[in-house]
Design a protein around this motif. Structure first.
Motif, PDB file in Angstrom:
ATOM      1  N   MET A 199     133.386 -62.530 -82.898  1.00  0.00           N
ATOM      2  CA  MET A 199     133.616 -61.204 -82.366  1.00  0.00           C
ATOM      3  C   MET A 199     132.297 -60.490 -82.086  1.00  0.00           C
ATOM      4  N   ILE A 200     131.393 -60.509 -83.065  1.00  0.00           N
ATOM      5  CA  ILE A 200     130.120 -59.817 -82.873  1.00  0.00           C
ATOM      6  C   ILE A 200     129.296 -60.496 -81.782  1.00  0.00           C
ATOM      7  N   GLY A 201     129.405 -61.809 -81.690  1.00  0.00           N
ATOM      8  CA  GLY A 201     128.684 -62.524 -80.640  1.00  0.00           C
ATOM      9  C   GLY A 201     129.138 -62.103 -79.256  1.00  0.00           C
ATOM     10  N   THR A 202     130.439 -61.933 -79.078  1.00  0.00           N
ATOM     11  CA  THR A 202     130.974 -61.499 -77.792  1.00  0.00           C
ATOM     12  C   THR A 202     130.508 -60.089 -77.460  1.00  0.00           C
ATOM     13  N   LEU A 203     130.546 -59.211 -78.447  1.00  0.00           N
ATOM     14  CA  LEU A 203     130.115 -57.835 -78.239  1.00  0.00           C
ATOM     15  C   LEU A 203     128.641 -57.766 -77.839  1.00  0.00           C
ATOM     16  N   VAL A 204     127.807 -58.511 -78.536  1.00  0.00           N
ATOM     17  CA  VAL A 204     126.375 -58.526 -78.214  1.00  0.00           C
ATOM     18  C   VAL A 204     126.151 -59.098 -76.822  1.00  0.00           C
ATOM     19  N   PHE A 205     126.884 -60.140 -76.476  1.00  0.00           N
ATOM     20  CA  PHE A 205     126.774 -60.763 -75.160  1.00  0.00           C
ATOM     21  C   PHE A 205     127.113 -59.762 -74.052  1.00  0.00           C
ATOM     22  N   VAL A 206     128.202 -59.032 -74.221  1.00  0.00           N
ATOM     23  CA  VAL A 206     128.614 -58.043 -73.222  1.00  0.00           C
ATOM     24  C   VAL A 206     127.585 -56.923 -73.128  1.00  0.00           C
ATOM     25  N   LEU A 207     127.116 -56.439 -74.277  1.00  0.00           N
ATOM     26  CA  LEU A 207     126.123 -55.364 -74.265  1.00  0.00           C
ATOM     27  C   LEU A 207     124.814 -55.805 -73.612  1.00  0.00           C
ATOM     28  N   ALA A 208     124.431 -57.044 -73.816  1.00  0.00           N
ATOM     29  CA  ALA A 208     123.204 -57.559 -73.214  1.00  0.00           C
ATOM     30  C   ALA A 208     123.316 -57.551 -71.691  1.00  0.00           C
ATOM     31  N   PHE A 209     124.411 -58.044 -71.165  1.00  0.00           N
ATOM     32  CA  PHE A 209     124.568 -58.059 -69.722  1.00  0.00           C
ATOM     33  C   PHE A 209     124.758 -56.657 -69.154  1.00  0.00           C
ATOM     34  N   ALA A 234     110.908 -56.084 -67.217  1.00  0.00           N
ATOM     35  CA  ALA A 234     110.580 -57.403 -67.773  1.00  0.00           C
ATOM     36  C   ALA A 234     110.712 -57.401 -69.290  1.00  0.00           C
ATOM     37  N   LEU A 235     110.295 -56.306 -69.932  1.00  0.00           N
ATOM     38  CA  LEU A 235     110.398 -56.207 -71.381  1.00  0.00           C
ATOM     39  C   LEU A 235     111.862 -56.180 -71.832  1.00  0.00           C
ATOM     40  N   VAL A 236     112.701 -55.429 -71.106  1.00  0.00           N
ATOM     41  CA  VAL A 236     114.129 -55.388 -71.444  1.00  0.00           C
ATOM     42  C   VAL A 236     114.751 -56.772 -71.300  1.00  0.00           C
ATOM     43  N   VAL A 237     114.459 -57.448 -70.218  1.00  0.00           N
ATOM     44  CA  VAL A 237     115.007 -58.786 -70.002  1.00  0.00           C
ATOM     45  C   VAL A 237     114.519 -59.746 -71.084  1.00  0.00           C
ATOM     46  N   LEU A 238     113.250 -59.656 -71.452  1.00  0.00           N
ATOM     47  CA  LEU A 238     112.707 -60.535 -72.490  1.00  0.00           C
ATOM     48  C   LEU A 238     113.341 -60.246 -73.844  1.00  0.00           C
ATOM     49  N   VAL A 239     113.453 -58.975 -74.201  1.00  0.00           N
ATOM     50  CA  VAL A 239     114.047 -58.616 -75.499  1.00  0.00           C
ATOM     51  C   VAL A 239     115.506 -59.053 -75.554  1.00  0.00           C
ATOM     52  N   VAL A 240     116.246 -58.796 -74.483  1.00  0.00           N
ATOM     53  CA  VAL A 240     117.652 -59.185 -74.460  1.00  0.00           C
ATOM     54  C   VAL A 240     117.778 -60.707 -74.409  1.00  0.00           C
ATOM     55  N   GLY A 241     116.941 -61.347 -73.608  1.00  0.00           N
ATOM     56  CA  GLY A 241     117.015 -62.805 -73.457  1.00  0.00           C
ATOM     57  C   GLY A 241     116.645 -63.569 -74.710  1.00  0.00           C
ATOM     58  N   VAL A 242     115.764 -63.029 -75.517  1.00  0.00           N
ATOM     59  CA  VAL A 242     115.380 -63.691 -76.765  1.00  0.00           C
ATOM     60  C   VAL A 242     116.143 -63.098 -77.948  1.00  0.00           C
ATOM     61  N   GLY A 243     116.307 -61.786 -77.949  1.00  0.00           N
ATOM     62  CA  GLY A 243     116.933 -61.109 -79.084  1.00  0.00           C
ATOM     63  C   GLY A 243     118.405 -61.432 -79.249  1.00  0.00           C
ATOM     64  N   VAL A 244     119.150 -61.467 -78.151  1.00  0.00           N
ATOM     65  CA  VAL A 244     120.585 -61.731 -78.237  1.00  0.00           C
ATOM     66  C   VAL A 244     120.866 -63.140 -78.763  1.00  0.00           C
ATOM     67  N   PRO A 245     120.269 -64.189 -78.202  1.00  0.00           N
ATOM     68  CA  PRO A 245     120.527 -65.506 -78.775  1.00  0.00           C
ATOM     69  C   PRO A 245     120.078 -65.613 -80.239  1.00  0.00           C
ATOM     70  N   LEU A 246     118.974 -64.976 -80.568  1.00  0.00           N
ATOM     71  CA  LEU A 246     118.500 -65.000 -81.947  1.00  0.00           C
ATOM     72  C   LEU A 246     119.497 -64.313 -82.874  1.00  0.00           C
TER      73      LEU A 246
END
Length: 165
Positions: free
Chosen positions: A1-11, A48-60
């Motif tokens: 559940m939390i993974g889905t929520l984070v995924f949606v928020l990232a996009f 670029a910073l937002v994309v990097l933080v979301v791209g690395v932070g969300v999977p982490l």
């Protein structure tokens, strides 16, 4: 559940940053100062910073929240100990093709349904005897000696814990 929520928020964050960047481009309103090179560079770095933080932070974050805890959760909310967790893995390898057991998502058709056998109240000694001696003392469909020693005890412990839940 939390993974889905984070995924949606990232996009959602990526989409909003793209929309905001698109809104900043184009002709400036009449009478406003022209955008400087430094402002454009700051916007580019910010995106670029937002994309990097979301791209690395969300999977982490998803990796951290999906730890090994799931292996210790049995059917019916039962927490499995190390022996029972090992028993679950061995059951999947040696027993799941023949037996039905909801705790392992096993739907075998040859052996009995362990969730309903003895009313779902299996004792470890009963399961251990079946593993060591087979059914009908080795003359039945279940052969004797599928597992030995600690492995047999782990499976018996696991089955007795989750059967009928």
């Amino acid at each position: 559940m939390i993974g889905t929520l984070v995924f949606v928020l990232a996009f959602l964050a990526i989409g909003l940053s793209v929309v905001l960047a698109a809104m900043r481009s184009g002709r400036p309103p009449a009478g406003s100062r022209p955008e400087t090179r430094g402002t454009r560079r700051a916007w580019g770095l910010g995106i670029a910073l937002v994309v990097l933080v979301v791209g690395v932070g969300v999977p982490l974050l998803i990796l951290v929240s999906n730890g090994e805890d799931h292996a210790k959760q049995g059917a019916g909310g039962v927490d499995l100990n190390a022996s029972q967790t090992t028993g679950r893995q061995l059951f999947a390898e040696k027993c799941a093709t023949c037996h039905t057991l909801a705790g392992s998502n096993a739907v075998g058709r040859v052996g009995p349904n362990l969730d309903t056998l003895n009313g779902g109240d299996l004792k470890p000694a009963f399961v251990l005897d079946a593993i060591e001696h087979g059914r009908a003392r080795g003359a039945g469909q279940m052969p004797a000696g599928l597992l030995y020693g600690a492995d047999a005890k782990d499976v018996a412990n696991y089955v007795a814990t989750v059967a009928g839940r």
